[in-house]
Design a protein around this motif. Structure first.
Motif, PDB file in Angstrom:
ATOM      1  N   CYS A  10       1.039   4.032  -2.999  1.00 32.15           N
ATOM      2  CA  CYS A  10       0.739   5.453  -2.790  1.00 32.15           C
ATOM      3  C   CYS A  10       1.890   6.324  -3.275  1.00 32.15           C
ATOM      4  O   CYS A  10       1.673   7.364  -3.915  1.00 32.15           O
TER       5      CYS A  10
ATOM      6  N   THR B 140      -3.607   6.192 -10.338  1.00 37.44           N
ATOM      7  CA  THR B 140      -4.487   5.207  -9.693  1.00 37.44           C
ATOM      8  C   THR B 140      -4.286   3.817 -10.281  1.00 37.44           C
ATOM      9  O   THR B 140      -4.138   2.834  -9.541  1.00 37.44           O
TER      10      THR B 140
ATOM     11  N   LEU C 270       0.815  -1.212   0.000  1.00 35.92           N
ATOM     12  CA  LEU C 270       0.000   0.000   0.000  1.00 35.92           C
ATOM     13  C   LEU C 270       0.851   1.266   0.000  1.00 35.92           C
ATOM     14  O   LEU C 270       0.569   2.210  -0.738  1.00 35.92           O
ATOM     15  N   LEU C 271       1.909   1.284   0.820  1.00 29.98           N
ATOM     16  CA  LEU C 271       2.757   2.476   0.864  1.00 29.98           C
ATOM     17  C   LEU C 271       3.502   2.694  -0.442  1.00 29.98           C
ATOM     18  O   LEU C 271       3.599   3.821  -0.931  1.00 29.98           O
TER      19      LEU C 271
ATOM     20  N   GLY D 146      -0.933   2.448  -9.280  1.00 28.12           N
ATOM     21  CA  GLY D 146      -0.938   2.108  -7.859  1.00 28.12           C
ATOM     22  C   GLY D 146      -1.625   0.780  -7.594  1.00 28.12           C
ATOM     23  O   GLY D 146      -1.125  -0.057  -6.837  1.00 28.12           O
TER      24      GLY D 146
ATOM     25  N   ALA E 122       1.624   8.962  -6.361  1.00 30.42           N
ATOM     26  CA  ALA E 122       1.932  10.377  -6.169  1.00 30.42           C
ATOM     27  C   ALA E 122       3.004  10.855  -7.139  1.00 30.42           C
ATOM     28  O   ALA E 122       2.906  11.961  -7.696  1.00 30.42           O
TER      29      ALA E 122
END
Length: 96
Positions: A26, A62, A22-23, A65, A30
């Motif tokens: 993200c 998105t 998840l990190l 990710g 970004a």
């Protein structure tokens, strides 16, 4: 009843892997968003171009990710698990 329970260490490893997925997703999202939509924030562009850059950055960030999360978790699921029973080492046999 045939249910294979995971040890606490396996559950902790899975939690860490989910957090990493998840990190990193993200962060990737970004960076991609900033790279694509950044020019809209820096330069004076027509409103249609600004909107297009922001939407394209958001959409691509998105998608990449989500792909990152899937890739990391799929790789984790396919990784070989250590055997719960220790196997004898190469020098554990009897020397006759």
């Amino acid at each position: 009843m045939g249910m294979n329970r995971r040890s606490q260490a396996e559950r902790d490893a899975m939690t860490v892997e989910i957090g990493y997925a998840l990190l990193s997703a993200c962060f990737l999202g970004a960076v991609v968003f900033g790279a694509i939509a950044g020019p809209a924030a820096v330069w004076r562009l027509p409103s249609g171009a600004e909107r297009l850059l922001v939407l394209a950055g958001a959409a691509l960030g998105t998608v990449l990710g989500v792909l990152r999360v899937v890739h990391v978790l799929w790789r984790y699921a396919g990784a070989p698990r250590p055997d719960s029973s220790p196997s004898p080492g190469p020098g554990s046999g009897s020397a006759d």
